[in-house]
Design a protein around this motif. Structure first.
Motif, PDB file in Angstrom:
ATOM      1  N   ARG A   1       0.836  -1.218   0.056  1.00  0.00           N
ATOM      2  CA  ARG A   1      -0.167  -0.187  -0.172  1.00  0.00           C
ATOM      3  C   ARG A   1       0.913   1.382   0.024  1.00  0.00           C
ATOM      4  NH1 ARG A   1      -1.916   3.919   2.847  1.00  0.00           N
ATOM      5  NH2 ARG A   1      -4.023   4.608   2.489  1.00  0.00           N
ATOM      6  N   GLU A   2       1.990   1.162   0.738  1.00  0.00           N
ATOM      7  CA  GLU A   2       2.665   2.250   0.823  1.00  0.00           C
ATOM      8  C   GLU A   2       3.266   2.684  -0.405  1.00  0.00           C
ATOM      9  OE1 GLU A   2       3.276  -0.308   2.624  1.00  0.00           O
ATOM     10  OE2 GLU A   2       1.997   0.407   4.563  1.00  0.00           O
ATOM     11  N   GLU A   3       3.881   1.948  -1.219  1.00  0.00           N
ATOM     12  CA  GLU A   3       4.476   2.197  -2.405  1.00  0.00           C
ATOM     13  C   GLU A   3       3.524   2.708  -3.425  1.00  0.00           C
ATOM     14  OE1 GLU A   3       6.802  -0.238  -6.237  1.00  0.00           O
ATOM     15  OE2 GLU A   3       6.576  -1.344  -4.432  1.00  0.00           O
ATOM     16  N   PHE A   4       2.447   2.035  -3.643  1.00  0.00           N
ATOM     17  CA  PHE A   4       1.039   2.525  -4.184  1.00  0.00           C
ATOM     18  C   PHE A   4       0.670   3.880  -3.892  1.00  0.00           C
ATOM     19  CE2 PHE A   4      -3.172   3.830  -5.429  1.00  0.00           C
ATOM     20  CZ  PHE A   4      -3.242   3.317  -6.875  1.00  0.00           C
ATOM     21  N   GLN A   5       0.638   4.047  -2.640  1.00  0.00           N
ATOM     22  CA  GLN A   5       0.194   5.339  -2.006  1.00  0.00           C
ATOM     23  C   GLN A   5       1.435   6.639  -2.528  1.00  0.00           C
ATOM     24  OE1 GLN A   5      -2.956   6.409  -1.049  1.00  0.00           O
ATOM     25  NE2 GLN A   5      -2.047   8.443  -1.148  1.00  0.00           N
ATOM     26  N   ALA A   6       2.536   6.440  -2.534  1.00  0.00           N
ATOM     27  CA  ALA A   6       3.708   7.180  -3.079  1.00  0.00           C
ATOM     28  C   ALA A   6       3.501   7.749  -4.460  1.00  0.00           C
ATOM     29  CB  ALA A   6       5.098   6.624  -2.738  1.00  0.00           C
ATOM     30  N   VAL A   7       3.192   6.333  -5.204  1.00  0.00           N
ATOM     31  CA  VAL A   7       3.032   6.819  -6.814  1.00  0.00           C
ATOM     32  C   VAL A   7       1.939   7.632  -6.922  1.00  0.00           C
ATOM     33  CG1 VAL A   7       2.543   5.526  -8.936  1.00  0.00           C
ATOM     34  CG2 VAL A   7       4.233   4.601  -7.453  1.00  0.00           C
ATOM     35  N   TRP A   8       0.710   7.270  -6.298  1.00  0.00           N
ATOM     36  CA  TRP A   8      -0.562   7.808  -6.490  1.00  0.00           C
ATOM     37  C   TRP A   8      -0.237   9.503  -5.989  1.00  0.00           C
ATOM     38  CZ3 TRP A   8      -4.922   7.576  -8.709  1.00  0.00           C
ATOM     39  CH2 TRP A   8      -6.041   8.502  -8.177  1.00  0.00           C
ATOM     40  N   SER A   9       0.234   9.624  -5.010  1.00  0.00           N
ATOM     41  CA  SER A   9       0.605  11.043  -4.406  1.00  0.00           C
ATOM     42  C   SER A   9       1.503  11.874  -5.311  1.00  0.00           C
ATOM     43  CB  SER A   9       1.376  11.012  -3.061  1.00  0.00           C
ATOM     44  OG  SER A   9       0.549  10.470  -2.233  1.00  0.00           O
ATOM     45  N   ARG A  10       2.464  11.123  -5.959  1.00  0.00           N
ATOM     46  CA  ARG A  10       3.139  11.981  -7.042  1.00  0.00           C
ATOM     47  C   ARG A  10       2.331  12.316  -8.311  1.00  0.00           C
ATOM     48  NH1 ARG A  10       7.145   8.328  -5.500  1.00  0.00           N
ATOM     49  NH2 ARG A  10       6.964   7.086  -7.308  1.00  0.00           N
ATOM     50  N   ALA A  11       1.670  11.274  -8.578  1.00  0.00           N
ATOM     51  CA  ALA A  11       0.745  11.424  -9.843  1.00  0.00           C
ATOM     52  C   ALA A  11      -0.166  12.547  -9.756  1.00  0.00           C
ATOM     53  CB  ALA A  11       0.272  10.063 -10.436  1.00  0.00           C
ATOM     54  N   THR A  12      -0.920  12.702  -8.634  1.00  0.00           N
ATOM     55  CA  THR A  12      -1.924  13.479  -8.395  1.00  0.00           C
ATOM     56  C   THR A  12      -1.670  14.980  -7.913  1.00  0.00           C
ATOM     57  OG1 THR A  12      -2.469  12.595  -6.418  1.00  0.00           O
ATOM     58  CG2 THR A  12      -3.486  11.666  -8.169  1.00  0.00           C
ATOM     59  N   ALA A  13      -0.549  15.181  -7.608  1.00  0.00           N
ATOM     60  CA  ALA A  13       0.065  16.421  -6.844  1.00  0.00           C
ATOM     61  C   ALA A  13       0.035  17.630  -7.582  1.00  0.00           C
ATOM     62  CB  ALA A  13       1.594  15.996  -6.422  1.00  0.00           C
ATOM     63  N   SER A  14       0.305  17.686  -8.915  1.00  0.00           N
ATOM     64  CA  SER A  14       0.295  18.828  -9.841  1.00  0.00           C
ATOM     65  C   SER A  14      -0.729  18.531 -10.847  1.00  0.00           C
ATOM     66  CB  SER A  14       1.775  19.198 -10.217  1.00  0.00           C
ATOM     67  OG  SER A  14       2.142  17.957 -11.167  1.00  0.00           O
ATOM     68  N   ILE A  15      -1.520  17.394 -10.840  1.00  0.00           N
ATOM     69  CA  ILE A  15      -2.411  17.537 -11.960  1.00  0.00           C
ATOM     70  C   ILE A  15      -3.784  17.675 -11.574  1.00  0.00           C
ATOM     71  CG2 ILE A  15      -3.344  15.946 -13.668  1.00  0.00           C
ATOM     72  CD1 ILE A  15      -0.671  14.246 -13.380  1.00  0.00           C
ATOM     73  N   PRO A  16      -4.257  18.768 -12.042  1.00  0.00           N
ATOM     74  CA  PRO A  16      -5.860  19.391 -11.948  1.00  0.00           C
ATOM     75  C   PRO A  16      -6.775  18.025 -12.088  1.00  0.00           C
ATOM     76  CG  PRO A  16      -5.025  20.445 -14.032  1.00  0.00           C
ATOM     77  CD  PRO A  16      -3.869  19.533 -13.501  1.00  0.00           C
ATOM     78  N   ALA A  17      -7.560  17.979 -11.257  1.00  0.00           N
ATOM     79  CA  ALA A  17      -8.672  17.017 -11.539  1.00  0.00           C
ATOM     80  C   ALA A  17      -9.648  17.204 -12.387  1.00  0.00           C
ATOM     81  CB  ALA A  17      -9.386  16.584 -10.161  1.00  0.00           C
ATOM     82  N   GLN A  18     -10.086  16.349 -13.409  1.00  0.00           N
ATOM     83  CA  GLN A  18     -10.960  16.660 -14.535  1.00  0.00           C
ATOM     84  C   GLN A  18     -11.855  15.394 -14.321  1.00  0.00           C
ATOM     85  OE1 GLN A  18      -8.986  17.068 -18.085  1.00  0.00           O
ATOM     86  NE2 GLN A  18      -8.138  18.948 -17.460  1.00  0.00           N
ATOM     87  N   ARG A  19     -12.995  15.289 -14.716  1.00  0.00           N
ATOM     88  CA  ARG A  19     -14.171  14.113 -14.578  1.00  0.00           C
ATOM     89  C   ARG A  19     -13.850  13.696 -15.955  1.00  0.00           C
ATOM     90  NH1 ARG A  19     -17.577  12.593 -11.596  1.00  0.00           N
ATOM     91  NH2 ARG A  19     -17.743  14.742 -10.322  1.00  0.00           N
ATOM     92  N   SER A  20     -13.618  12.390 -16.005  1.00  0.00           N
ATOM     93  CA  SER A  20     -13.689  11.804 -17.411  1.00  0.00           C
ATOM     94  C   SER A  20     -15.137  11.467 -17.959  1.00  0.00           C
ATOM     95  CB  SER A  20     -13.085  10.320 -17.355  1.00  0.00           C
ATOM     96  OG  SER A  20     -14.083   9.225 -16.669  1.00  0.00           O
ATOM     97  N   ARG A  21     -15.171  11.524 -19.480  1.00  0.00           N
ATOM     98  CA  ARG A  21     -16.316  11.224 -20.040  1.00  0.00           C
ATOM     99  C   ARG A  21     -17.019  10.127 -19.894  1.00  0.00           C
ATOM    100  NH1 ARG A  21     -14.676  12.909 -25.768  1.00  0.00           N
ATOM    101  NH2 ARG A  21     -12.718  13.065 -25.065  1.00  0.00           N
ATOM    102  N   THR A  22     -16.371   8.833 -19.322  1.00  0.00           N
ATOM    103  CA  THR A  22     -16.866   7.842 -19.113  1.00  0.00           C
ATOM    104  C   THR A  22     -17.284   7.400 -17.594  1.00  0.00           C
ATOM    105  OG1 THR A  22     -14.711   6.818 -18.478  1.00  0.00           O
ATOM    106  CG2 THR A  22     -15.440   6.729 -20.772  1.00  0.00           C
ATOM    107  N   GLY A  23     -17.427   8.535 -16.660  1.00  0.00           N
ATOM    108  CA  GLY A  23     -17.407   8.477 -15.340  1.00  0.00           C
ATOM    109  C   GLY A  23     -16.367   7.792 -14.594  1.00  0.00           C
TER     110      GLY A  23
END
Length: 125
Positions: free
Chosen positions: A89-111
């Motif tokens: 879980r820790e490795e996944f969370q580190a990757v997730w945190s890096r990926a989402t840190a500077s990217i604005p969230a956008q709703r996908s067209r597929t929900g």
């Protein structure tokens, strides 16, 4: 879902390397798989360093969750085009945190879901 256990056994975190020559497809996929076998969060790394991510509500970089439940990781690992293994879980969370840190969230067209998952049948819808 535990290693070799299939859906229903608990949460798993997968790291899958996809060995291919497609410039617009991910080369590494990190997935959080819920107890029901469905993807909860995903991070994709593309050739050249581009990163995409998705959860059930948002996504960026063209990434979205799979619509179908994931099978056994050993089935994926047995395919020559994939190298797949469980991560913590820790490795996944580190990757997730890096990926989402500077990217604005956008709703996908597929929900937040697309009909693709790294299964024994492959990644493409």
């Amino acid at each position: 879902m535990s290693a070799g256990g299939g859906a229903g056994a608990g949460v798993e975190y997968w790291k899958v390397y996809w060995h291919h020559d497609f410039p617009d497809e991910p080369v590494a996929i990190y997935s959080e798989i819920g107890a029901d076998g469905h993807e909860v969060r995903r991070v994709e790394e593309f050739p050249g360093g581009r990163v995409g991510w998705a959860d059930g509500e948002r996504g960026d970089g063209g990434s979205a969750l799979a619509e179908v439940a994931f099978g056994d990781i050993q089935e994926v690992a047995a395919r020559p085009e994939f190298t797949a293994f469980l991560i913590g879980r820790e490795e996944f969370q580190a990757v997730w945190s890096r990926a989402t840190a500077s990217i604005p969230a956008q709703r996908s067209r597929t929900g937040g879901r697309v009909p693709a998952a790294p299964t024994a049948e492959g990644l493409h819808p």
